[in-house]
Design a protein around this motif. Structure first.
Motif, PDB file in Angstrom:
ATOM      1  N   SER A 115       0.873  -1.167   0.029  1.00  0.00           N
ATOM      2  CA  SER A 115       0.111  -0.068   0.048  1.00  0.00           C
ATOM      3  C   SER A 115       0.770   1.186  -0.006  1.00  0.00           C
ATOM      4  O   SER A 115       0.209   2.318  -0.040  1.00  0.00           O
ATOM      5  N   LYS A 116       2.093   1.113  -0.041  1.00  0.00           N
ATOM      6  CA  LYS A 116       3.048   2.095   0.149  1.00  0.00           C
ATOM      7  C   LYS A 116       4.380   1.705  -0.368  1.00  0.00           C
ATOM      8  O   LYS A 116       4.556   0.617  -0.795  1.00  0.00           O
ATOM      9  N   ALA A 117       5.416   2.549  -0.597  1.00  0.00           N
ATOM     10  CA  ALA A 117       6.471   1.963  -1.177  1.00  0.00           C
ATOM     11  C   ALA A 117       7.244   1.107  -0.375  1.00  0.00           C
ATOM     12  O   ALA A 117       7.187   1.149   1.011  1.00  0.00           O
ATOM     13  N   ILE A 118       8.139   0.084  -0.893  1.00  0.00           N
ATOM     14  CA  ILE A 118       8.742  -1.049  -0.232  1.00  0.00           C
ATOM     15  C   ILE A 118       9.956  -0.298   0.091  1.00  0.00           C
ATOM     16  O   ILE A 118      10.675  -0.032  -0.946  1.00  0.00           O
ATOM     17  N   THR A 119      10.731  -0.414   1.349  1.00  0.00           N
ATOM     18  CA  THR A 119      11.908  -0.109   1.671  1.00  0.00           C
ATOM     19  C   THR A 119      12.886  -1.502   1.554  1.00  0.00           C
ATOM     20  O   THR A 119      12.364  -2.117   2.518  1.00  0.00           O
ATOM     21  N   VAL A 120      14.049  -1.472   0.963  1.00  0.00           N
ATOM     22  CA  VAL A 120      14.802  -2.566   1.334  1.00  0.00           C
ATOM     23  C   VAL A 120      16.097  -1.962   1.810  1.00  0.00           C
ATOM     24  O   VAL A 120      16.982  -1.431   1.073  1.00  0.00           O
ATOM     25  N   GLU A 143      17.733   1.516   0.968  1.00  0.00           N
ATOM     26  CA  GLU A 143      18.298   2.302   1.858  1.00  0.00           C
ATOM     27  C   GLU A 143      19.519   1.830   2.532  1.00  0.00           C
ATOM     28  O   GLU A 143      19.415   0.466   3.345  1.00  0.00           O
ATOM     29  N   ASN A 144      20.611   2.440   2.562  1.00  0.00           N
ATOM     30  CA  ASN A 144      21.856   1.854   3.361  1.00  0.00           C
ATOM     31  C   ASN A 144      21.880   2.468   4.555  1.00  0.00           C
ATOM     32  O   ASN A 144      21.950   3.488   4.918  1.00  0.00           O
ATOM     33  N   ALA A 145      21.998   1.290   5.666  1.00  0.00           N
ATOM     34  CA  ALA A 145      22.169   1.517   7.232  1.00  0.00           C
ATOM     35  C   ALA A 145      23.246   1.048   7.376  1.00  0.00           C
ATOM     36  O   ALA A 145      23.136  -0.308   7.919  1.00  0.00           O
ATOM     37  N   THR A 146      24.413   1.698   7.560  1.00  0.00           N
ATOM     38  CA  THR A 146      25.621   0.892   7.940  1.00  0.00           C
ATOM     39  C   THR A 146      25.937   1.190   9.118  1.00  0.00           C
ATOM     40  O   THR A 146      25.527   1.803   9.947  1.00  0.00           O
TER      41      THR A 146
END
Length: 329
Positions: free
Chosen positions: A31-36, A69-72
């Motif tokens: 129902s909204k953008a998917i964030t990988v 999304e890069n979450a390092t």
């Protein structure tokens, strides 16, 4: 009998809202953008796998928006925790490599339980590693290398990209299989490892074929073996470690997709089906092949297959990490 039937009907009625909720969630998703979420820096192998996966998922979901999304930081555990604590609605996903299984032991105070914090979706890819050394290293074959390492021991320097990196894990398994202890040198990334190997101030390493094929073909480093069960097409003359004498030795840099625990099963199954479709996309397959990466089969790209694989990998690496006594916290 009537009493039993009444209880059975009541139990079935109680389950109906759960089935309805799961069905509604699947119908409404996405129902909204998917964030990988990728727990490593942009431009690296895991980031590349994630972006190709995101492209494939978007195509399978009627061009729905799938963003990376890069979450390092902290060996991938910051990004993993970002997903572990996200809303379990199928709109926040994690692409992680073999490090998700080793972090369970490398980090003694993880903010999540690796086995229970995620809903496994599907295995994505496997990448081979290569055992390589500086160009003028004396041994010429894997049996000669094993004999040399057993003789010289800690006189030999082995470089890795840091605790928990694939090169670190490969090195631990290699030393255990060969029955040797080398002088392990930790770096901040693969690039400086290769730089010192080319400069001949480092003796050897084990790194993904993605990063080493060019140097091997140019004969700037000496290659001894591929760490997977099959040879790779880009390096057809390089034997597998098993073929060359290190029986049973295998290291795969595998990547997989996860959602937070509690994500409705109907959504998980839709995601897994989308992954299987994406991994048959001709362009996606070709682009993975270009970086010496193999896409997972339908049988492996399922929640159950990933769960079994994750648990087996945790069990495989835990004793090696504990025996080495090298922890990341």
């Amino acid at each position: 009998m009537r009493h039993f039937t009444r209880h059975l009907m009541l139990a079935a009625a109680a389950l109906l809202p759960l089935f309805a909720a799961g069905h509604a969630a699947a119908q409404a998703w996405p129902s909204k953008a998917i964030t990988v979420v990728v727990p490593y820096a942009a431009g690296g192998p895991t980031d590349t796998v994630a972006r190709l996966t995101a492209l494939g998922l978007s195509r399978q979901l009627n061009n729905h928006s799938v963003v990376v999304e890069n979450a390092t930081g902290a060996g991938g555990t910051i990004g993993a925790n970002r997903v572990a604590t996200a809303e379990p609605d199928g709109h926040t996903l994690l692409v992680h490599h073999v490090g998700i299984s080793t972090a369970a032991t490398l980090y003694r105070k993880l903010p999540y339980d690796t086995k229970t914090a995620f809903a496994p979706i599907a295995l994505l890819t496997d990448s081979a590693m290569t055992i390589i050394a500086r160009e003028d290293f004396p041994p010429n074959t894997l049996p000669e290398l094993i004999a040399h390492l057993r003789k010289e021991g800690k006189k030999i320097s082995y470089g890795n990209a840091g605790i928990g990196a694939a090169s670190h894990l490969c090195g631990m398994l290699m030393m255990s299989a060969m029955g040797v202890q080398l002088n392990t040198v930790g770096y901040r990334g693969n690039a400086p490892v290769m730089q010192d190997l080319l400069g001949k101030s480092l003796d050897m390493t084990c790194d993904q074929a993605t990063n080493t094929t060019g140097q091997i073909k140019a004969k700037k480093v000496k290659a001894y073996a591929i760490t997977t069960k099959q040879r790779i097409s880009d390096l057809p003359d390089l034997p597998t470690a098993d073929e060359a004498g290190l029986k049973g030795f295998e290291v795969n840099v595998w990547h997989a997709l996860y959602a937070p625990k509690g994500t409705p099963d109907a959504v998980v199954q839709k995601l897994a089906a989308a992954v299987r479709g994406a991994l048959k996309d001709a362009e996606i397959v070709r682009r993975f092949a270009e970086i010496n990466t193999t896409t997972a089969s339908d049988a492996r790209a399922t929640p159950d297959a990933l769960k079994a694989h994750l648990y087996a990998e945790i069990d495989k690496w835990a004793p090696l990490i504990k025996a080495a006594g090298q922890y990341a916290d």
